[in-house]
Enzyme design. Structure first.
Site, short mmCIF file in Angstrom:
data_model
loop_
_atom_site.label_atom_id
_atom_site.label_comp_id
_atom_site.label_asym_id
_atom_site.label_seq_id
_atom_site.Cartn_x
_atom_site.Cartn_y
_atom_site.Cartn_z
N ASP A 102 0.86 -1.18 0.00
CA ASP A 102 0.00 0.00 0.00
C ASP A 102 0.90 1.24 0.00
O ASP A 102 1.42 1.63 -1.05
CB ASP A 102 -0.90 -0.11 1.24
CG ASP A 102 -1.96 0.96 1.32
OD1 ASP A 102 -2.50 1.35 0.28
OD2 ASP A 102 -2.27 1.41 2.44
N LYS A 130 -1.16 -1.53 -4.57
CA LYS A 130 -1.97 -0.31 -4.78
C LYS A 130 -1.01 0.81 -5.14
O LYS A 130 -0.60 1.58 -4.27
CB LYS A 130 -2.66 0.08 -3.47
CG LYS A 130 -3.98 -0.56 -3.19
CD LYS A 130 -4.65 0.18 -2.04
CE LYS A 130 -5.57 -0.69 -1.25
NZ LYS A 130 -5.99 -0.07 0.02
N PHE A 153 -10.27 0.19 -0.30
CA PHE A 153 -9.92 -0.70 0.80
C PHE A 153 -10.58 -2.06 0.57
O PHE A 153 -11.80 -2.16 0.50
CB PHE A 153 -10.36 -0.12 2.14
CG PHE A 153 -9.68 -0.76 3.30
CD1 PHE A 153 -8.39 -0.38 3.65
CD2 PHE A 153 -10.30 -1.76 4.02
CE1 PHE A 153 -7.74 -0.99 4.72
CE2 PHE A 153 -9.66 -2.37 5.08
CZ PHE A 153 -8.38 -1.99 5.43
N VAL A 154 -9.74 -3.10 0.44
CA VAL A 154 -10.26 -4.44 0.13
C VAL A 154 -10.15 -5.37 1.33
O VAL A 154 -9.28 -5.19 2.18
CB VAL A 154 -9.52 -5.04 -1.09
CG1 VAL A 154 -9.88 -4.31 -2.36
CG2 VAL A 154 -8.01 -5.03 -0.89
N ASP A 160 -8.01 -7.77 6.29
CA ASP A 160 -9.04 -7.48 7.28
C ASP A 160 -9.52 -6.03 7.24
O ASP A 160 -8.84 -5.14 6.72
CB ASP A 160 -8.48 -7.72 8.69
CG ASP A 160 -7.49 -6.62 9.11
OD1 ASP A 160 -6.50 -6.42 8.37
OD2 ASP A 160 -7.72 -5.95 10.14
#
Ligand code: IMP
Ligand code: MG
Length: 192
Positions: A102, A130, A153-154, A160
């Site tokens: 990220d 990302k 946001f996956v 989680d």
């Protein structure tokens, strides 16, 4: 749990294709090397379990826990080791296995810390990337990337939100009301 999902991005079958492809490539690239897969807990646990079974050459495994991403959806910027490796990695060829790249700070920090243990090499592998979220200070890049995702946001397949949804067998995004109704938005120090 399924009712909280707005959209599925990667199905179980697509995730299998990804792990099989990366596993085959790693098996080729690391043939004859002293390969140690290091899973960055907790997020990479499911990816690691599938990836190691897609690798056809001998390898060892170890685990490291870094914190804290916290309870929200934004990185706090500071990375600590909560649980260190069990084994000695001196002279080994390390593959750091992460769920998602990220800001990139977690893997950058972990690879710097692991290099102090004098491995022969450190290579990075991430299920998801990302690119739009990358921190300016991050100069490293994973060699193995499962798939790129937009700045969303996956959750699922190990990933989680507030420690939940890791056990979904697919990857998707949550309905916005799940975030809005969360009473625990502010971060507590937690394993990622
Ligand atoms: P980075 O240090 O910003 O690269 O953060 C990496 C960690 O943040 C990952 O290992 C995940 O645990 C967490 N993370 C980043 N994006 C997401 C996401 O979309 N869903 C769930 N966890 C995420
Ligand atoms: Mg996480």
């Amino acid at each position: 749990m399924l009712n909280d999902i707005q959209e599925v991005f990667f199905t179980k079958e697509q995730l299998k294709e990804i792990t099989d492809r990366i596993g085959a490539q790693i098996s080729e690239d690391f043939a004859g090397k002293k390969l140690v897969l290091i899973s960055v807990l907790k997020g990479s646990v499911i990816f690691m379990a599938d990836l190691m079974r897609a690798i056809t050459i001998p390898c060892e495994i170890d685990f490291i826990t870094a914190g804290s991403y916290g309870a929200g959806t934004e990185s706090k910027g500071k990375v600590d080791i909560i649980h260190d490796l069990c084994g000695d990695i001196t002279g080994c060829d390390i593959l750091l296995v992460e769920d998602i790249f990220d800001s990139g700070r977690t893997l950058q920090c972990l690879s710097n810390l692991l290099s102090e243990k004098k491995p022969a090499s450190i290579t990075l592998c991430t299920l998801l990337d990302k690119p739009d979220r990358r921190d300016k200070s991050v100069t490293i890049k994973p060699k193995y990337i499962g798939a790129q995702v937009e700045d969303q946001f996956v959750v699922g397949y190990g990933l989680d939100y507030n420690q939940k949804y890791r056990n979904l067998p697919f990857i998707g995004i949550l309905k916005p009301e799940v975030y809005n109704s969360s009473a625990e938005k502010e971060a507590v120090s937690e394993s990622i």
